[in-house]
Design an enzyme around this catalytic site. Structure first.
Site, PDB file in Angstrom:
ATOM      1  N   ALA A 107       3.019  -0.948   4.710  1.00 36.05           N
ATOM      2  CA  ALA A 107       2.694  -0.890   6.473  1.00 36.05           C
ATOM      3  C   ALA A 107       1.953  -2.163   6.471  1.00 36.05           C
ATOM      4  CB  ALA A 107       1.656  -0.041   6.250  1.00 36.05           C
ATOM      5  N   TYR A 131      11.606   8.725   0.986  1.00 36.98           N
ATOM      6  CA  TYR A 131      11.155   6.979  -0.101  1.00 36.98           C
ATOM      7  C   TYR A 131      11.841   7.267  -1.645  1.00 36.98           C
ATOM      8  CZ  TYR A 131       8.243   5.373   3.732  1.00 36.98           C
ATOM      9  OH  TYR A 131       7.725   5.154   4.505  1.00 36.98           O
ATOM     10  N   ARG A 183       5.598  10.864  -2.860  1.00 36.10           N
ATOM     11  CA  ARG A 183       5.258  10.576  -0.885  1.00 36.10           C
ATOM     12  C   ARG A 183       6.769  10.474  -0.617  1.00 36.10           C
ATOM     13  NH1 ARG A 183       4.828   4.074   1.166  1.00 36.10           N
ATOM     14  NH2 ARG A 183       4.424   4.749   2.976  1.00 36.10           N
ATOM     15  N   HIS A 191      12.699  -3.042   2.086  1.00 36.05           N
ATOM     16  CA  HIS A 191      12.402  -2.047   2.339  1.00 36.05           C
ATOM     17  C   HIS A 191      13.326  -0.411   1.919  1.00 36.05           C
ATOM     18  CE1 HIS A 191       9.407  -3.741   4.957  1.00 36.05           C
ATOM     19  NE2 HIS A 191      10.460  -4.194   5.846  1.00 36.05           N
ATOM     20  N   LEU A 192      12.245  -0.042   1.447  1.00 39.05           N
ATOM     21  CA  LEU A 192      13.008   1.868   0.592  1.00 39.05           C
ATOM     22  C   LEU A 192      13.603   1.915   1.837  1.00 39.05           C
ATOM     23  CD1 LEU A 192      10.205   2.756  -1.124  1.00 39.05           C
ATOM     24  CD2 LEU A 192      12.633   2.700  -2.908  1.00 39.05           C
ATOM     25  N   SER A 193      13.467   2.466   2.631  1.00 40.01           N
ATOM     26  CA  SER A 193      13.745   3.368   4.517  1.00 40.01           C
ATOM     27  C   SER A 193      14.577   2.181   5.248  1.00 40.01           C
ATOM     28  CB  SER A 193      12.775   4.157   5.019  1.00 40.01           C
ATOM     29  OG  SER A 193      11.792   2.917   5.407  1.00 40.01           O
ATOM     30  N   ASN A 225       7.592  -5.278  -1.156  1.00 39.96           N
ATOM     31  CA  ASN A 225       7.852  -4.214  -0.643  1.00 39.96           C
ATOM     32  C   ASN A 225       6.496  -4.506   0.055  1.00 39.96           C
ATOM     33  OD1 ASN A 225       8.536  -1.975   1.897  1.00 39.96           O
ATOM     34  ND2 ASN A 225       9.038  -1.208  -0.260  1.00 39.96           N
ATOM     35  N   GLU A 233      11.991  -9.623   1.903  1.00 36.26           N
ATOM     36  CA  GLU A 233      11.410  -8.317   1.760  1.00 36.26           C
ATOM     37  C   GLU A 233      12.356  -7.485   1.554  1.00 36.26           C
ATOM     38  OE1 GLU A 233      10.623  -8.947   6.018  1.00 36.26           O
ATOM     39  OE2 GLU A 233      10.825  -6.828   6.092  1.00 36.26           O
ATOM     40  N   ASP A 241       1.403 -16.135   6.067  1.00 31.76           N
ATOM     41  CA  ASP A 241       1.025 -17.241   5.415  1.00 31.76           C
ATOM     42  C   ASP A 241       0.628 -17.346   4.481  1.00 31.76           C
ATOM     43  OD1 ASP A 241       0.421 -17.501   8.641  1.00 31.76           O
ATOM     44  OD2 ASP A 241      -2.263 -17.301   8.888  1.00 31.76           O
ATOM     45  N   PRO A 262       0.846  -0.897  -0.217  1.00 33.53           N
ATOM     46  CA  PRO A 262      -0.148   0.117   0.234  1.00 33.53           C
ATOM     47  C   PRO A 262       0.537   1.451   0.012  1.00 33.53           C
ATOM     48  CG  PRO A 262      -0.586  -1.023   2.031  1.00 33.53           C
ATOM     49  CD  PRO A 262       0.314  -1.844   0.834  1.00 33.53           C
ATOM     50  N   ASN A 263       0.179   2.193  -1.037  1.00 33.96           N
ATOM     51  CA  ASN A 263       0.500   3.569  -0.477  1.00 33.96           C
ATOM     52  C   ASN A 263       2.133   3.624  -1.517  1.00 33.96           C
ATOM     53  OD1 ASN A 263      -1.264   4.796   0.986  1.00 33.96           O
ATOM     54  ND2 ASN A 263      -0.466   3.820   2.717  1.00 33.96           N
ATOM     55  N   HIS A 296       4.280  -4.568   9.295  1.00 32.63           N
ATOM     56  CA  HIS A 296       4.126  -4.530  10.710  1.00 32.63           C
ATOM     57  C   HIS A 296       3.035  -4.845  11.190  1.00 32.63           C
ATOM     58  CE1 HIS A 296       7.549  -2.321   9.659  1.00 32.63           C
ATOM     59  NE2 HIS A 296       6.569  -1.574   8.997  1.00 32.63           N
ATOM     60  N   ARG A 312      13.429   3.975  12.712  1.00 34.78           N
ATOM     61  CA  ARG A 312      12.148   4.174  12.627  1.00 34.78           C
ATOM     62  C   ARG A 312      11.343   4.630  13.874  1.00 34.78           C
ATOM     63  NH1 ARG A 312       9.797   4.578   6.352  1.00 34.78           N
ATOM     64  NH2 ARG A 312       8.192   6.449   7.998  1.00 34.78           N
ATOM     65  N   ARG A 346       7.426   0.124  13.969  1.00 33.39           N
ATOM     66  CA  ARG A 346       8.137  -0.539  11.998  1.00 33.39           C
ATOM     67  C   ARG A 346       9.102  -1.823  12.407  1.00 33.39           C
ATOM     68  NH1 ARG A 346       5.800   3.372   8.429  1.00 33.39           N
ATOM     69  NH2 ARG A 346       5.991   5.373   8.938  1.00 33.39           N
TER      70      ARG A 346
END
Ligand code: DQA
Length: 151
Positions: free
Chosen positions: A80, A25, A20, A103-105, A77, A101, A90, A12-13, A83, A110, A114
């Site tokens: 949200a 990001y 954003r 993540h950009l950040s 990725n 997995e 599953d 999402p996002n 978390h 953080r 997170r």
């Protein structure tokens, strides 16, 4: 024919990348990032499919379909949902396809919420904190992992 089929999933996002929170990001759009991943994938003779969704259930369905589509590895990725989502965890365990997995950040730098990932311990690897380069490092790592499995 490609040696490997890779699915890249964005949560999402991430459709808003480019505008954003660019200080967190970066300024590349999701389209830019997908194009860079596809270019790198060519050098590995891997074929890439990409998808983004703002809906948890839809991401679960993409993961379930990966089994029928003979996907060899997944780069995700989960944004949200990293978390919060037992359902994504599953689904990834159910299909038993190696995944990285991304993540950009650097989520470990953080907020406390997170720091927890519902996926990380089941992942082949995690890459975080390198901006869009996190995806390229993830692809490189996944390809090395899959090539070793073959030999
Ligand atoms: C993110 C980190 C998550 O905590 C956040 O919810 C995102 C993006 C990242 O790529 O840095 O949406 O996954």
């Amino acid at each position: 024919m490609s040696d490997f089929n890779i699915l890249v999933l964005h949560g999402p996002n991430l459709n808003l990348l480019g505008t954003r929170e660019p200080e967190t990001y970066g300024s590349k759009t999701l389209h830019d990032i997908n194009a860079e991943i596809a270019t790198l994938a060519n050098t590995f003779n891997a074929s890439i499919s990409t998808a983004q969704s703002n809906h948890e259930g839809e991401l679960v369905e993409y993961i379930q379909q990966a089994k029928q589509q003979n996907i060899d590895g997944i780069i995700i990725n989960p944004a949200a949902y990293t978390h919060t989502s037992v359902a994504l965890r599953d689904a990834l365990l159910a299909v038993n396809i190696p995944f990285i997995e991304v993540h950009l950040s650097n989520t470990q730098q953080r907020e406390d919420f997170r720091q927890k990932s519902f996926l990380a311990d089941a992942a082949t690897g995690i890459v975080a904190g390198f901006g869009s380069t996190s995806y390229m490092l993830a692809l490189q790592g996944l390809m090395t992992h899959l090539q070793h499995k073959e030999s």
